[in-house]
Design an enzyme around this catalytic site. Structure first.
Site, PDB file in Angstrom:
ATOM      1  CE  LYS A 116     -31.979   3.046 -52.268  1.00 30.00           C
ATOM      2  NZ  LYS A 116     -31.950   4.214 -53.213  1.00 30.00           N
ATOM      3  CD  GLU A 200     -33.982  -3.020 -45.497  1.00 26.94           C
ATOM      4  OE1 GLU A 200     -34.785  -3.392 -46.588  1.00 26.94           O
ATOM      5  OE2 GLU A 200     -32.817  -2.951 -45.518  1.00 26.94           O
ATOM      6  CD  GLU A 275     -26.001  -1.119 -52.551  1.00 29.94           C
ATOM      7  OE1 GLU A 275     -26.309  -1.215 -51.453  1.00 29.94           O
ATOM      8  OE2 GLU A 275     -25.495  -0.324 -53.119  1.00 29.94           O
ATOM      9  CD  GLU A 288     -30.161   0.344 -51.340  1.00 31.89           C
ATOM     10  OE1 GLU A 288     -31.018   0.606 -50.505  1.00 31.89           O
ATOM     11  OE2 GLU A 288     -28.904   1.008 -51.302  1.00 31.89           O
ATOM     12  CG  ASN A 290     -27.411   2.195 -55.011  1.00 39.96           C
ATOM     13  OD1 ASN A 290     -28.161   3.012 -54.601  1.00 39.96           O
ATOM     14  ND2 ASN A 290     -26.561   1.061 -54.519  1.00 39.96           N
ATOM     15  CG  PHE A 348     -14.707   7.593 -37.006  1.00 38.38           C
ATOM     16  CD1 PHE A 348     -13.951   7.384 -38.080  1.00 38.38           C
ATOM     17  CD2 PHE A 348     -14.979   6.901 -36.199  1.00 38.38           C
ATOM     18  CE1 PHE A 348     -13.059   6.217 -38.022  1.00 38.38           C
ATOM     19  CE2 PHE A 348     -13.913   5.609 -36.019  1.00 38.38           C
ATOM     20  CZ  PHE A 348     -13.186   5.467 -36.929  1.00 38.38           C
TER      21      PHE A 348
END
Length: 680
Positions: A116, A200, A275, A288, A290, A348
């Site tokens: 990244k 970031e 992305e 980034e 992938n 969750f």
């Protein structure tokens, strides 16, 4: 073409790769850990090879063990899936040294774009707009605080080798930066074997939109439209769709061309995803790349008809792309729901255990289709499609060692509204028992006005469910339909009971026509008139025609109410049903008038008082205890950390209290509701 490939992964993605390989006539090898000995991907593959203990860092991400499996089975190529070793350049190098093809991009592309930090620098050099941040590595928590203040809060703390929401935290202040740094570092080490962290700027109110690219080793590259991935929880995608309801054609073209140019700048070959963060004015910023297959790739396949796994295999074999950009057509709309083994009613938190029931909806193959790189046109389009990518089965187990994903349920239809409606019906029909799962929450999202309008950002869940999820309150019209259906179904149950007891000579007199229905705090008066085709139930003056073939014992009721479908998960209880529908979990009581009068006099059963206990909210491993007996704790203070399914969860105090007893130590494995500590 390759004769045998090994899949260096597990779960649904391993099963997904096996399906395409089988279609192409290629034999497959599965690898498995102790926990996955009886897993579905092991059953599906032509061969299977054991690679070690259950933890991923002792099996699936140990390069030497995968290489041992490759050598022992004679596999000619390896597909890494996503996660684990999929973006590990050392793994790709080891395969190349052994003369085994890597079904993914070249080592150089992985090193440049899979990292990244490096990918951001390359994007900046290529004049790609990027999010502000610190591209150097973060040494420790205090360094994280210093850099966060330089960048400006809020910030995103991210694992350099991360993905899938692992090793990511948002920090709004110094305390959050310290805590987020350590949690991200730990998760990154456990999930990827790489604990490098960078920071970031976190863009508020963003949309997460990504471009699917496909390149070969002959200099050809295309983009296959975009995916909207803005519905996220803790930076982990929950719902994806293709195309995005937000982009216009000009923005799509600009993002696509920029993505292909970036990929070709690093000699990329294979499927990959670029992305972007997109703001409200459709300005887009590189986030980034992938360098692997994405979890959400099925929605792209459904709107383009391109099998991305097949294309990856063909590119790895050295073939040229059989299609150009002009051949790519986006047709219809596709939705993907990630079904997770996590309990939405418990914040969750991960849920593990045996799937006592696992019955997904029937798959329907339709939608656009590509043959030999050419889209087949309207003749290949059906009315809808249902697809379920899964790695589990009825009676299987969900392990604490891996990602909590159960399945990826996808639907396709000609329009977005139709694709959403197909997804609603598919979720209604999806039966999962034995563990906590997020189907109720997914149903709630698809019925949410903001989602239906397409007007959402990555903050959707945080904004619309700020206090978590505690179920759905259905409108009165829906409750009336459910009440009418429950009366008709209960009448069937009563007839069954009467048949067993021999009272059927005059069952209408025995069973009666007048009922009282209680659900969601409402008390409804109902009358029922039945015939051979169904029953007409009148509730407070409104008539509902109920038809269907439901019989007692069936857990899924597929009915028509006034001609419209109604699909409910049902379970018989005393004097009624437990009904689950569109995110609501209802207790529906069907009683005679006299029974209802007596029931109203019964005292309410109160739940036990657990306010002075810290209960383990999920099965997991105690990583650390942060307090001692006698300590005074305050609202929001971290009490301990529990790890489950590769994620660390900090348990916090709900109010000011004094710790009187601690029942666990670091390293203990606990079950749900085990008492961790007590307070006064």
């Amino acid at each position: 073409m390759f004769k045998k490939i090994l899949i260096a992964n597990r779960g649904e993605i391993a099963c997904r790769v096996i399906k395409t390989a089988r279609k192409m006539g290629i034999k497959t090898v599965a690898v498995y850990s102790d926990a996955d000995r009886n897993a579905l991907h092991v059953r599906m593959a032509d061969e299977a090879y054991h690679i070690g203990p259950s933890p991923a860092n002792q099996s699936y991400i140990v390069i030497d063990k995968i290489m041992e499996a490759v050598k022992a089975t004679g596999a000619e190529a390896v597909h890494p899936g996503y996660g684990f070793l999929s973006e590990n350049s050392k793994f790709a190098q080891a395969l190349a040294a052994a003369g085994v093809a890597f079904i993914g991009p070249p080592v150089g592309a992985i090193e440049k774009m899979g990292d990244k930090i490096t990918s951001k620098k390359i994007a900046q050099e290529a004049n790609v707009s990027t999010v502000l941040g610190h591209m150097g590595l973060i040494e420790d928590a205090e360094d994280a605080v210093k850099i966060s203040n330089q960048v400006g809060y809020p910030v995103m703390i991210k694992a350099s080798a991360g993905g899938g929401g692992k090793g990511m935290r948002i920090a709004w202040d110094d305390a959050g930066a310290r805590e987020g740094f350590q949690s991200s570092k730990n998760e990154a080490a456990n999930s990827f074997g790489d604990d490098r962290i960078f920071i970031e700027k976190f863009v508020t109110q963003p949309r997460h939109i990504e471009i699917q690219v496909l390149c070969d080793t002959h200099g050809n590259g295309i983009y296959l439209g975009e995916r909207e991935c803005s519905i996220q929880r803790r930076q982990q995608k929950v719902i994806e769709e293709a195309p995005s309801p937000f982009l216009d054609e000009a923005t799509r073209k600009a993002m696509g061309e920029q993505s292909v140019a970036l990929a070709q700048a690093v000699d990329y070959a294979s499927a990959g995803t670029v992305e972007f963060i997109v703001d409200g004015d459709r300005n887009f910023y590189f986030l980034e790349m992938n360098t692997r297959l994405q979890v959400e790739h099925p929605v792209t396949e459904l709107i383009t008809g391109v099998d991305l796994v097949e294309q990856m295999i063909r590119v790895a074999y050295g073939e040229k792309l059989s299609m150009t950009q002009d051949d790519v057509t986006l047709t219809g709309w596709a939705m993907e729901s990630r079904l997770y083994a996590e309990d939405p009613y418990r914040g969750f938190l991960p849920s593990i255990g045996r799937l006592t029931t696992y019955r997904p909806p029937s798959e329907v193959a339709a939608g656009p289709m590509v043959t030999n790189g050419k889209w087949q046109g309207d003749a290949a389009i059906g009315k809808h499609a249902v697809r379920n990518d899964t790695g589990v089965y009825d009676g299987g187990e969900i392990s604490m060692y891996y990602d909590p994903m159960i399945a990826k349920l996808c639907t396709w239809a000609p329009t977005r509204a139709e694709a959403i409606e197909e997804m609603r019906h598919a979720l209604d029909s999806f039966e999962v028992e034995g563990i906590g799962h997020n189907i109720p929450f997914l149903s709630a999202v698809y019925d949410h006005e903001k989602f239906m309008s397409g007007n959402m950002t990555t903050a959707f869940i945080e904004e619309e469910f700020p206090d978590g999820f505690d179920g759905v309150t259905l409108p009165d019209a829906a409750l009336d339909r459910i009440g009418a259906a429950a009366v008709a179904m209960y009448r069937v149950c009563e007839i069954r009971r009467a048949q067993i007891s021999g009272r059927m000579d005059n069952h209408e007199h025995v069973i009666g026509k007048d009922w009282t229905v209680t659900l969601s705090g409402r008390v409804l008066t109902a009358q029922v008139e039945a015939d051979r085709e169904g029953a007409t139930v009148t509730i407070d003056g409104a008539a509902f025609r109920v038809e269907g073939n439901w019989t007692p014992g069936q857990s899924l009721a597929k009915l028509l109410v006034n001609g419209d479908p109604l699909v409910m998960k049902v379970a018989l209880i005393s004097a009624g049903f437990r009904v689950r529908y569109r995110g609501a979990d209802l207790t529906v009581r069907v009683r005679t008038k006299r029974q209802a009068e007596l029931a109203a006099l019964m005292p309410e059963k109160l739940p036990p008082d657990t306010s002075k206990l810290l209960l383990c909210p999920m099965p997991g491993l105690i990583v650390k205890i942060d307090v001692n007996v006698g300590d005074e704790v305050h609202d929001g203070q971290i009490l301990c950390t529990v790890e489950a399914m590769k994620m660390e969860n900090n348990l916090r105090a709900e109010k000011k209290a004094i710790v009187t007893k601690i029942n666990a130590v670091a390293g203990d494995s606990l079950a749900v509701d085990d008492v961790i500590m007590e307070f006064e």
